[in-house]
Design a protein around this motif. Sequence first.
Motif, short mmCIF file in Angstrom:
data_model
loop_
_atom_site.label_atom_id
_atom_site.label_comp_id
_atom_site.label_asym_id
_atom_site.label_seq_id
_atom_site.Cartn_x
_atom_site.Cartn_y
_atom_site.Cartn_z
N THR A 133 0.82 -1.21 0.00
CA THR A 133 0.00 0.00 0.00
C THR A 133 0.85 1.26 0.00
OG1 THR A 133 -0.11 -0.09 2.43
CG2 THR A 133 -1.93 -1.11 1.19
N SER A 134 2.15 1.11 -0.08
CA SER A 134 3.05 2.26 -0.04
C SER A 134 3.73 2.50 -1.38
CB SER A 134 4.10 2.07 1.06
OG SER A 134 4.94 3.20 1.17
N SER A 135 4.35 1.46 -1.92
CA SER A 135 5.00 1.55 -3.22
C SER A 135 4.18 0.71 -4.20
CB SER A 135 6.44 1.03 -3.13
OG SER A 135 7.10 1.16 -4.36
N PRO A 136 3.45 1.33 -5.11
CA PRO A 136 2.46 0.60 -5.92
C PRO A 136 3.06 -0.56 -6.72
CG PRO A 136 2.22 2.97 -6.20
CD PRO A 136 3.50 2.76 -5.46
N PRO A 137 2.55 -1.78 -6.53
CA PRO A 137 3.05 -2.91 -7.32
C PRO A 137 2.78 -2.74 -8.80
CG PRO A 137 1.12 -3.55 -6.03
CD PRO A 137 1.52 -2.19 -5.56
N GLY A 138 1.78 -1.92 -9.15
CA GLY A 138 1.49 -1.69 -10.56
C GLY A 138 2.67 -1.07 -11.30
N SER A 139 3.42 -0.24 -10.62
CA SER A 139 4.60 0.37 -11.25
C SER A 139 5.63 -0.70 -11.58
CB SER A 139 5.21 1.42 -10.31
OG SER A 139 4.32 2.50 -10.10
N ALA A 140 5.82 -1.65 -10.67
CA ALA A 140 6.78 -2.73 -10.92
C ALA A 140 6.32 -3.60 -12.08
CB ALA A 140 6.95 -3.57 -9.66
N ARG A 141 5.02 -3.90 -12.13
CA ARG A 141 4.51 -4.71 -13.24
C ARG A 141 4.71 -4.00 -14.57
NH1 ARG A 141 0.30 -5.84 -9.47
NH2 ARG A 141 -0.97 -4.18 -10.37
N ARG A 142 4.44 -2.70 -14.58
CA ARG A 142 4.58 -1.93 -15.81
C ARG A 142 6.03 -1.89 -16.27
NH1 ARG A 142 3.02 -0.95 -20.61
NH2 ARG A 142 3.19 1.22 -21.33
N LEU A 143 6.96 -1.69 -15.35
CA LEU A 143 8.37 -1.63 -15.72
C LEU A 143 8.84 -2.99 -16.24
CD1 LEU A 143 10.91 0.09 -15.86
CD2 LEU A 143 11.46 -0.66 -13.53
N ALA A 144 8.39 -4.06 -15.61
CA ALA A 144 8.77 -5.40 -16.07
C ALA A 144 8.23 -5.68 -17.46
CB ALA A 144 8.27 -6.45 -15.07
N GLN A 145 7.06 -5.15 -17.78
CA GLN A 145 6.50 -5.31 -19.12
C GLN A 145 7.29 -4.50 -20.14
OE1 GLN A 145 2.51 -3.99 -18.47
NE2 GLN A 145 1.83 -5.94 -17.57
N LEU A 146 7.63 -3.26 -19.76
CA LEU A 146 8.34 -2.38 -20.69
C LEU A 146 9.76 -2.86 -20.96
CD1 LEU A 146 7.21 1.10 -19.31
CD2 LEU A 146 6.57 0.11 -21.51
N ARG A 147 10.41 -3.43 -19.94
CA ARG A 147 11.81 -3.82 -20.07
C ARG A 147 12.02 -5.27 -19.65
NH1 ARG A 147 15.82 -0.35 -20.93
NH2 ARG A 147 16.73 -2.35 -21.59
N SER A 148 11.27 -6.15 -20.26
CA SER A 148 11.38 -7.57 -19.94
C SER A 148 12.76 -8.13 -20.26
CB SER A 148 10.31 -8.37 -20.68
OG SER A 148 10.45 -8.21 -22.09
N ASP A 149 13.53 -7.37 -21.06
CA ASP A 149 14.89 -7.83 -21.41
C ASP A 149 15.87 -7.68 -20.26
OD1 ASP A 149 14.44 -5.05 -21.72
OD2 ASP A 149 16.26 -4.84 -22.94
N VAL A 150 15.60 -6.75 -19.33
CA VAL A 150 16.54 -6.54 -18.22
C VAL A 150 15.87 -6.63 -16.84
CG1 VAL A 150 18.21 -5.16 -19.51
CG2 VAL A 150 16.30 -4.03 -18.36
N VAL A 151 14.55 -6.60 -16.79
CA VAL A 151 13.85 -6.58 -15.49
C VAL A 151 13.06 -7.86 -15.31
CG1 VAL A 151 12.11 -5.42 -14.08
CG2 VAL A 151 13.67 -4.06 -15.50
N GLN A 152 13.27 -8.50 -14.16
CA GLN A 152 12.50 -9.67 -13.79
C GLN A 152 11.74 -9.34 -12.50
OE1 GLN A 152 13.58 -14.09 -12.19
NE2 GLN A 152 14.51 -13.51 -14.14
N LEU A 153 10.45 -9.62 -12.49
CA LEU A 153 9.60 -9.31 -11.34
C LEU A 153 9.09 -10.60 -10.72
CD1 LEU A 153 7.84 -7.44 -9.52
CD2 LEU A 153 6.11 -7.52 -11.34
N LYS A 154 9.24 -10.71 -9.40
CA LYS A 154 8.68 -11.82 -8.63
C LYS A 154 7.84 -11.22 -7.50
CE LYS A 154 10.77 -15.05 -10.98
NZ LYS A 154 10.01 -15.98 -11.84
#
Length: 389
Positions: free
Chosen positions: A336-357
């Motif tokens: 509820t503090s750092s939106p997980p949606g931002s992490a999902r979006r970044l992982a989608q935009l840069r799937s070549d360098v970002v891995q999200l778990k």
Amino acid sequence: MDGLRAGSAVAVAAGLGLAATAGAATLGFVIARKLTAPASGRVFDLTVRGVMRREERDAVVLDRTAGTEAAGIYNLWLEGGGWVKLGPVIDHAAGTVTRLVDSVDPKDALSVGRRASWSGIYFRDPADAGLDAEDVVVETPAGPAPAWLIRPTVTATKVWAIHIHGMASPRAGTLRGVHVAADAGLVSLVVTYRNDGEGPEVGSSRSTLGATEADDVRAAARYAIAHGAERIVLFGWSMGGAIALQVAADPEFRSVIDRLILDSPVLDWNATIAANCARAGLPPQAGVLVRPWLERGPLARVVGLSSAIALDRFDWIARAERLSVPTLILHGTDDTSSPPGSARRLAQLRSDVVQLKTFHADHTLGWNSDPNRWTTLALNWLTTRFRQS
């Protein structure tokens, strides 16, 4: 007559508009002051309701909250001193939960009526985590910053890990990740930075949301290089993630920073401020009112900052193409503090360098919710390549 009435209506409307504008400005100022407030003590907002024996172990009864009923292992900080490591929930009642106690220090600290603070910071210091640490000092632009230097028990590589804590959190919070670095043979530097309550104190003691704190972590990276580091991994927690991304993007360290492990990172301060407004019961849109107080020099100085903060430099959704360092993001879906949606979006935009778990956890509590999985993911991210270092 009609003209007079119309003029009065315009005057009233203008007055209301000015009042609304003044109210909005005041709200933005208040939020900006709260957001950048100097480090302060913990809030002891829980009460120990009962202590008992269950399953041949001590157990504690606490008020039922989203935190106290969450799966995993956590800590209670007791008001006046005391440290209680907690295991799983074994009973739910209408307004309470009962959790097993793993350990208490000192042994007689836990009693009914004690006020307590809930925490994911599981280790009090390196010794509590079973780690041997050397106290060192990093010379930063803000002054001497104490740090823990922790060498692995296995043969050390020439790769160092720099562990960066978040806002309003002590450096001990990053010890959850130091075990991973040690297991991979990395030397760990657990840093402090200006105005975090442990590092040097400058100016009004206010946070600049990572803008100037990043200079202190840059100094830590130079310290690591001067002491033998050939490559560096940055572990960043919450605002520490925002700092890590700033340092990794610095041309000075482009050839040495090898990868990032970020837990619940701030990837966009605007989205994070909006989320925290919502958590406080305000409309998320209220976050927009904060920006002038942080981004405009004269207003920032009124808030108590020495200079303005360029929030757009922390927007890694907009700046996604600038990412070049392989990055593992570990994020709670209930954050509820750092939106997980931002992490999902970044992982989608840069799937070549970002891995999200993701974890079923709140802010920076993924390790607590499932230590084995968190550790395995982080260790695999490191050892795939570093075994050959």
